[in-house]
Design a protein around this motif. Structure first.
Motif, PDB file in Angstrom:
ATOM      1  N   SER A  84      47.493 -29.837   5.731  1.00  0.00           N
ATOM      2  CA  SER A  84      47.978 -31.124   6.255  1.00  0.00           C
ATOM      3  C   SER A  84      48.884 -31.825   5.253  1.00  0.00           C
ATOM      4  CB  SER A  84      46.805 -32.040   6.592  1.00  0.00           C
ATOM      5  OG  SER A  84      46.019 -31.492   7.606  1.00  0.00           O
ATOM      6  N   LEU A  89      52.975 -32.572   5.583  1.00  0.00           N
ATOM      7  CA  LEU A  89      53.526 -33.924   5.509  1.00  0.00           C
ATOM      8  C   LEU A  89      54.554 -34.037   4.378  1.00  0.00           C
ATOM      9  CD1 LEU A  89      53.648 -36.751   6.643  1.00  0.00           C
ATOM     10  CD2 LEU A  89      51.583 -37.315   5.331  1.00  0.00           C
ATOM     11  N   ASP A 129      52.479 -43.089   8.171  1.00  0.00           N
ATOM     12  CA  ASP A 129      51.993 -41.740   8.476  1.00  0.00           C
ATOM     13  C   ASP A 129      51.098 -41.203   7.362  1.00  0.00           C
ATOM     14  OD1 ASP A 129      54.284 -41.633   6.897  1.00  0.00           O
ATOM     15  OD2 ASP A 129      55.127 -39.870   7.885  1.00  0.00           O
ATOM     16  N   LEU A 176      47.025 -40.437   7.847  1.00  0.00           N
ATOM     17  CA  LEU A 176      46.421 -39.154   7.494  1.00  0.00           C
ATOM     18  C   LEU A 176      45.207 -39.364   6.584  1.00  0.00           C
ATOM     19  CD1 LEU A 176      46.466 -36.016   7.492  1.00  0.00           C
ATOM     20  CD2 LEU A 176      47.952 -36.172   5.473  1.00  0.00           C
ATOM     21  N   LYS A 215      41.691 -38.862   8.617  1.00  0.00           N
ATOM     22  CA  LYS A 215      41.262 -37.481   8.438  1.00  0.00           C
ATOM     23  C   LYS A 215      40.706 -37.198   7.052  1.00  0.00           C
ATOM     24  CE  LYS A 215      42.922 -32.753   8.832  1.00  0.00           C
ATOM     25  NZ  LYS A 215      44.015 -31.873   9.176  1.00  0.00           N
TER      26      LYS A 215
END
Length: 146
Positions: free
Chosen positions: A53, A57, A118, A122, A126
């Motif tokens: 992830s 990103l 963003d 994240l 998460k």
């Protein structure tokens, strides 16, 4: 650029975690501690997912993801090596300390007012909740090992 620096710092934490968990899993399996290895395998997988992830990103933001854990990885090797000599409980405590440090790094990143939405999302949705779940799992394993 600032967001990429923060993300790369967090990525190095996650790379350290995957390296440390891989060593711990190898050691637990070697020692025949299959129940513990099954308990921490999902944590290892979650850290691998976090690495993916964060890399995605960083790439999306036009940065270059860190490829290794750097000095922290070396420290993790030393800590985990010592824990392996001292036994299962010490190994679990070393993993738990790493998780707590990771959670603190995520919380610290969230304090940054320049963090883009963003990146913030994240971490909040998460990565930080996963760290907190890992700490709870390790708390239970430590209680059982006592």
């Amino acid at each position: 650029m600032h967001n990429i620096e923060i993300l790369n710092k967090l990525l190095k934490d996650e790379l350290t975690a995957t390296e440390t968990y891989q060593k711990a899993l190898d050691k637990l399996r070697e020692d025949g501690e299959l129940a513990e290895s099954e308990s921490i395998m999902p944590i290892y997988e979650a850290h691998k997912d976090a690495v993916s992830s964060l890399q995605a990103l960083i790439n999306r933001l036009g940065g270059t993801p860190a490829e290794d854990s750097g000095a922290r990885g070396t420290w993790a090797e030393i800590v985990q090596g010592g824990a392996n000599i001292l036994g299962k409980k010490a190994a679990l405590m070393a993993l738990q300390k790493g998780e707590k440090n990771g959670a603190e790094d995520y919380e610290e990143a969230l304090q940054d007012t320049e963090l883009s939405s963003d990146v913030r999302s994240l971490i909040q949705m998460k990565l930080l909740p996963a760290q907190q779940a890992h700490i709870s799992t390790l708390d239970r394993l430590l209680e059982a090992a006592a």
